[in-house]
Design a protein around this motif. Structure first.
Motif, mmCIF file in Angstrom:
data_model
loop_
_atom_site.group_PDB
_atom_site.id
_atom_site.type_symbol
_atom_site.label_atom_id
_atom_site.label_comp_id
_atom_site.label_asym_id
_atom_site.label_seq_id
_atom_site.Cartn_x
_atom_site.Cartn_y
_atom_site.Cartn_z
ATOM 1 N N ASP A 402 0.839 -1.202 0.000
ATOM 2 C CA ASP A 402 0.000 0.000 0.000
ATOM 3 C C ASP A 402 0.876 1.255 0.000
ATOM 4 O OD1 ASP A 402 -1.803 2.029 0.362
ATOM 5 O OD2 ASP A 402 -2.886 1.085 2.006
ATOM 6 N N THR A 405 -2.292 4.872 0.975
ATOM 7 C CA THR A 405 -2.862 5.408 2.214
ATOM 8 C C THR A 405 -1.875 6.334 2.913
ATOM 9 O OG1 THR A 405 -4.118 3.349 2.448
ATOM 10 C CG2 THR A 405 -4.006 4.798 4.360
ATOM 11 N N ASN A 406 -2.359 7.530 3.227
ATOM 12 C CA ASN A 406 -1.572 8.568 3.921
ATOM 13 C C ASN A 406 -0.335 9.008 3.141
ATOM 14 O OD1 ASN A 406 -3.388 8.373 6.104
ATOM 15 N ND2 ASN A 406 -2.237 6.663 6.960
ATOM 16 N N ASP A 440 4.348 -2.950 7.764
ATOM 17 C CA ASP A 440 3.134 -2.142 7.902
ATOM 18 C C ASP A 440 2.426 -1.954 6.563
ATOM 19 O OD1 ASP A 440 3.529 -1.896 10.571
ATOM 20 O OD2 ASP A 440 4.422 0.109 10.487
ATOM 21 N N ARG A 441 3.199 -1.778 5.512
ATOM 22 C CA ARG A 441 2.606 -1.494 4.196
ATOM 23 C C ARG A 441 2.576 -2.706 3.270
ATOM 24 N NH1 ARG A 441 1.181 3.530 2.939
ATOM 25 N NH2 ARG A 441 1.832 5.195 4.356
ATOM 26 N N LYS A 443 1.467 -6.680 3.017
ATOM 27 C CA LYS A 443 0.739 -7.768 3.676
ATOM 28 C C LYS A 443 0.456 -8.902 2.696
ATOM 29 C CE LYS A 443 0.255 -5.694 7.688
ATOM 30 N NZ LYS A 443 0.950 -6.198 8.889
ATOM 31 N N PHE A 461 -7.313 -3.145 1.640
ATOM 32 C CA PHE A 461 -6.481 -2.187 2.361
ATOM 33 C C PHE A 461 -6.715 -2.365 3.854
ATOM 34 C CE2 PHE A 461 -10.360 -0.323 0.712
ATOM 35 C CZ PHE A 461 -10.961 0.249 1.815
ATOM 36 N N TRP A 462 -5.751 -1.977 4.650
ATOM 37 C CA TRP A 462 -5.799 -2.218 6.094
ATOM 38 C C TRP A 462 -5.297 -1.023 6.921
ATOM 39 C CZ3 TRP A 462 -2.827 -4.337 2.400
ATOM 40 C CH2 TRP A 462 -1.459 -4.043 2.416
ATOM 41 N N LEU A 463 -4.543 -0.121 6.303
ATOM 42 C CA LEU A 463 -4.021 1.028 7.040
ATOM 43 C C LEU A 463 -5.132 2.041 7.328
ATOM 44 C CD1 LEU A 463 -0.674 1.621 5.101
ATOM 45 C CD2 LEU A 463 -0.943 0.634 7.381
ATOM 46 N N LYS A 464 -5.056 2.689 8.464
ATOM 47 C CA LYS A 464 -6.023 3.714 8.841
ATOM 48 C C LYS A 464 -5.754 4.985 8.045
ATOM 49 C CE LYS A 464 -7.861 6.129 12.917
ATOM 50 N NZ LYS A 464 -7.710 6.317 14.381
ATOM 51 N N ASP A 465 -6.759 5.457 7.329
ATOM 52 C CA ASP A 465 -6.614 6.652 6.495
ATOM 53 C C ASP A 465 -6.827 7.888 7.362
ATOM 54 O OD1 ASP A 465 -6.646 8.660 4.618
ATOM 55 O OD2 ASP A 465 -7.832 7.547 3.162
ATOM 56 N N GLU A 466 -5.741 8.609 7.599
ATOM 57 C CA GLU A 466 -5.809 9.781 8.479
ATOM 58 C C GLU A 466 -6.645 10.907 7.878
ATOM 59 O OE1 GLU A 466 -1.748 10.744 9.032
ATOM 60 O OE2 GLU A 466 -1.285 8.937 10.214
#
Length: 508
Positions: A402, A405-406, A440-441, A443, A461-466
């Motif tokens: 990913d 994301t962010n 983290d990015r 997976k 996707f799995w990361l929290k989108d700030e």
């Protein structure tokens, strides 16, 4: 880009701004530079003892000797006649028209080109100059070259992990200005000590490109030619004797590895070891029909081919099917595709499930927005290998990186750079995919996990989108609008699929 090539790009580009005020757009300007530069190079190569593919009446020396209205008329006739020539000349000049109608402007462009010794430059410098012009055109145009220009750091990262090798046949069915082919060429020459046959193969046979747009085919053919591919000397092959170089030049000067065709209409006739591509994004293909009663209707353009798993008007899904069919068993591909290919239902689901079964789909790179010249584009790179027939699916684990994301990029103030892709290249681990490690990015998802998802949706996707929590930093309006349009297009496509199935059931 060297200081010398950057200086020439600046010089040539400065005059583009002058012509813009005279009504000559940036894309048209680079087209005219293409024609004139080829004529100049052909003359210079003749002085070095090489054959000139240009008929004597239309050579640079004849053109440069004219002035005033006679210059404009002679240039127009030159373009018309060379567009009918065979081989590389015909490809570059096909449908060529003079866009610099003012004779004094045309004469200034000719003088600017005449002042440089192009054949005396290293092949890399000539290529860098032309690439620089194409990139400037892409970034400065509302339309035109920008839609065919993939960010070069992304291309280099894809090529770095795909590791093209000597002797391979490498293709791009939607080649644009040739970025992927050139990067593959540069990778092979940089990482290998090539024998004479290997160098000849690389320059004349290894790279195959196609595009449907005539003007872009001309740009690509010229771009490759200025890098010593598809014509001229084998410049990098210092081991070749002068006579060998001469034979290579006479054998390939008239040919080009680039063709103009609708790649989706039929197979190319070639099986590839490696395909690298960024097929055109955009609306579904179609055409307008005016009936006898004057009513206008739109027909969807669909491709029915034996090699395709599903019939659809979605160009990107068709390109994905086409690329799989063009690969040798054991061949690999890296393809830039929009998000809808990952989650669209109907034909999209059918194609994804077949792809996962018949190929080893091992990696997806989720690309950030803000890196393409079309605003709001959400895209991914799919990496896969074609396999032989099997009763069990070839995809075992799908790794997703990913980079979206962010992450925030813009074309002007914060463009995508090589450093932004360094971690992806490292964790991709091309020499041993089995030894990859999660981060983290990055997976891993098993085949069973993927096919259990609704419609085998690969948009994971799995990361929290700030940005979802920060209302002050929402994406630009154009990007939000593009998201809405993409969602509506997917929904409409699914409604059409339902409508088609209902219509077919009525017939039965």
């Amino acid at each position: 880009m060297t200081d010398n090539s950057a200086s020439i790009v600046s010089k040539v580009w400065n005059y583009a701004h002058v012509l813009k005020n005279a009504g000559v757009g940036y894309g048209d300007y680079v087209e005219q530079i293409t024609y004139l530069l080829f004529l100049k190079l052909a003359d210079e190569m003749t002085e070095l003892g090489y054959d000139n593919p240009i008929p004597e009446d239309y050579r640079w020396s004849k053109l440069a000797a004219e002035t005033g209205d006679k210059l404009e008329i002679h240039y127009r006739h030159t373009l018309e006649n060379l567009g009918k020539a065979p081989g590389l000349v015909g490809i570059i000049f096909r449908k060529a028209q003079n866009k610099i109608s003012n004779p004094s402007d045309l004469q200034r462009v000719i003088k600017m080109i005449a002042d440089e010794d192009w054949s005396g430059m290293d092949v890399d410098i000539k290529g860098a100059i032309y690439e620089g012009l194409l990139e400037k055109t892409a970034s400065s145009s509302d339309k035109g070259a920008g839609q065919y220009f993939t960010p070069r750091p992304l291309i280099r990262a894809i090529v770095d992990v795909m590791q093209p090798a000597p002797g391979q046949i490498i293709g791009d069915p939607a080649c644009g200005t040739g970025g992927f082919l050139l990067a593959a060429h540069d990778y092979i020459t940089k990482h290998n000590k090539l024998s004479k046959p290997e160098m000849r193969h690389l320059k004349t046979t290894a790279l195959r490109g196609n595009d449907i747009v005539p003007g872009v085919v001309s740009l690509c053919a010229m771009n490759l030619y200025l890098h010593g591919i598809g014509g001229g000397r084998v410049a990098e092959a210092s081991s070749l004797s002068s006579e060998d170089q001469r034979q290579d030049a006479s054998a390939t000067f008239f040919n080009s590895p680039i063709t103009e065709a609708d790649a989706l209409a039929q197979p190319s006739g070639t099986k590839f070891d490696l395909i690298l591509a960024n097929p055109p994004f955009g609306k579904k293909g179609g055409y307008t029909i005016v009936g006898d009663d004057g009513k206008i209707s739109t027909e969807k353009q669909e491709y029915e081919r034996d090699q395709f798993w599903a019939t659809t008007s979605n160009k990107q899904l068709n390109f994905l099917q086409h690329i799989v069919s063009e690969l040798k068993v054991g061949g690999s591909a890296a393809v830039v595709l929009p998000d809808n290919v990952l989650f669209e239902g109907g034909a999209g689901e059918t194609i994804r499930r077949e792809l996962l079964k018949r190929c080893n789909v091992h990696t997806i790179l989720r690309l950030p927005t803000g890196i393409f010249y079309a605003q709001g584009v959400k895209a991914n790179v799919l990496f896969f290998e074609r396999k032989e027939a099997s009763e069990t699916p070839w995809t075992k684990d799908l790794w997703i990186y990913d980079l979206r994301t962010n992450q925030h990029f813009t074309l002007k103030t914060n463009p995508l750079a090589t450093k932004d892709l360094t971690d992806f290249i490292k964790v991709y681990n091309p020499k041993n995919l089995a030894k990859r490690k999660e981060s983290d990015r990055f997976k891993k998802f098993s085949y069973d996990e993927i096919v259990a998802r609704d419609k085998a949706n690969l948009d994971i996707f799995w990361l929290k989108d700030e940005s979802l929590e920060d209302t002050e930093n929402l994406p630009p309006p154009a990007e939000l609008a593009a998201d809405i349009v993409a969602s509506l297009e997917v929904a409409l496509e699914e409604f059409r699929a339902v409508e088609d199935s209902l219509d077919s059931s009525k017939v039965m």
